[in-house]
Design an enzyme around this catalytic site. Structure first.
Site, PDB file in Angstrom:
ATOM      1  N   SER A 183       0.842  -1.199   0.000  1.00  9.03           N
ATOM      2  CA  SER A 183       0.000   0.000   0.000  1.00  9.03           C
ATOM      3  C   SER A 183       0.876   1.248   0.000  1.00  9.03           C
ATOM      4  CB  SER A 183      -0.900   0.016   1.232  1.00  9.03           C
ATOM      5  OG  SER A 183      -1.537   1.275   1.403  1.00  9.03           O
ATOM      6  N   TYR A 196      -2.675  -0.792  10.303  1.00  8.65           N
ATOM      7  CA  TYR A 196      -2.760  -1.204   8.896  1.00  8.65           C
ATOM      8  C   TYR A 196      -1.482  -0.820   8.156  1.00  8.65           C
ATOM      9  CZ  TYR A 196      -4.343  -1.105   3.993  1.00  8.65           C
ATOM     10  OH  TYR A 196      -4.456  -1.278   2.644  1.00  8.65           O
TER      11      TYR A 196
END
Length: 291
Positions: A183, A196
């Protein structure tokens, strides 16, 4: 200037939320573009078998469809979004290849082991592993990140990659490929998604380290680092206001569509990338520019 299909669909996004993760694609308004009809396959993955986690929707669905266009047979793993999974299988099979779905929780090591057993039983081989499934739970207050949340995020996002890769490797050979979804948050951080982002940073290091470990076997390991992409994880994570503004702060001033990532996964799985390992492809609309 005429707006392209991606700009047009971005403008159609309405304020919306979903109550459970990882979310449902069929509930999104409008639904993401997962099958770009302008992308035409050329047999780059003929004879290959791919296992894609989180393959029922979002990026996983788009990758599954692109792989099907390139001739691969596909196994998708997902949690419990059965309607989305059925739609993905329908799309896969429309390109003349075989698709199989497996509903399972990959945060559990035994489930991962059984998943690979089932894939091998179904297809007799496994050439491409796409570790893509993930969860995220926003917390603006760092002190509010509970041990349970921390464990769920890490178990789904990074532990599962260890479990599945360990289960898959005995069945993989020289020329096969492992692709991990990282990400943009791994590189620029996110104050409201600390756990996350931490898992995505771990995925980046996992990719680099595993690529070095497996280089002598001829198995390549790479990652794709998406920016703001229109997937079910967005309305199932953020409030309606953030959903509507999603992606507007990128250089391209819009969110990306899953189909815009799929060609990168094809590249990393095919012979086009035989000299590429340990790398990250950044697809983020200019949200982050890697040095």
């Amino acid at each position: 200037m005429t707006k392209d299909k991606f700009e047009q669909i971005d403008e159609q996004v309405e304020p919306q939320e979903q109550s459970t993760q990882p979310g449902s694609e069929e509930q999104m308004q409008p639904e993401p573009i997962y099958d770009d009809k302008d992308y035409v396959g050329s047999g780059k993955l003929n004879g290959k078998v791919a296992l894609i986690t989180g393959g029922d929707s979002g990026i996983g669905r788009a990758v599954a469809v692109a792989y099907a266009k390139e001739g691969a047979n596909i196994a998708i793993a997902y949690l419990d979004e059965h309607e989305d999974a059925d739609e993905t299988l329908k799309a896969i099979e429309s390109y003349g290849v075989k698709g199989v779905k497996f509903a399972t929780d990959i945060s559990d090591v035994e489930n991962c082991n059984q998943l690979v057993v089932d894939v091998i039983s179904e297809f007799g081989q496994l050439n491409i592993l796409v570790n893509n499934a993930a969860k995220q739970f926003p917390q603006e207050d760092f002190l509010a990140i509970s041990p349970d949340q921390l464990m769920e995020t890490f178990s789904t996002n990074i532990f599962s990659m260890f479990y599945l890769t360990q289960a898959a490797l005995p069945h993989m050979q020289k020329g096969d490929s492992i692709i991990n979804t990282s990400s943009v948050t791994a590189y620029q951080g996110s104050p409201g998604l600390i756990d996350y982002s931490s898992t995505k940073g771990a995925i980046t290091s996992f990719t680099r380290s595993l690529s070095a470990n497996l280089a002598h076997q001829g198995i390549r390991v790479n990652s794709v680092a998406p920016g703001p992409i229109w997937t079910p994880l967005i309305p199932s994570t953020f409030d309606s206001e953030k959903v509507q503004k999603h992606g507007q702060n990128t250089l391209l001033e819009r969110r990306g569509q899953p189909s815009e990532l799929a060609p990168a996964y094809v590249y990393l799985a095919s012979k086009d990338s035989t000299y590429v390992t340990g790398q990250a492809i950044h697809i983020n609309g200019g949200d982050f520019i890697s040095s």
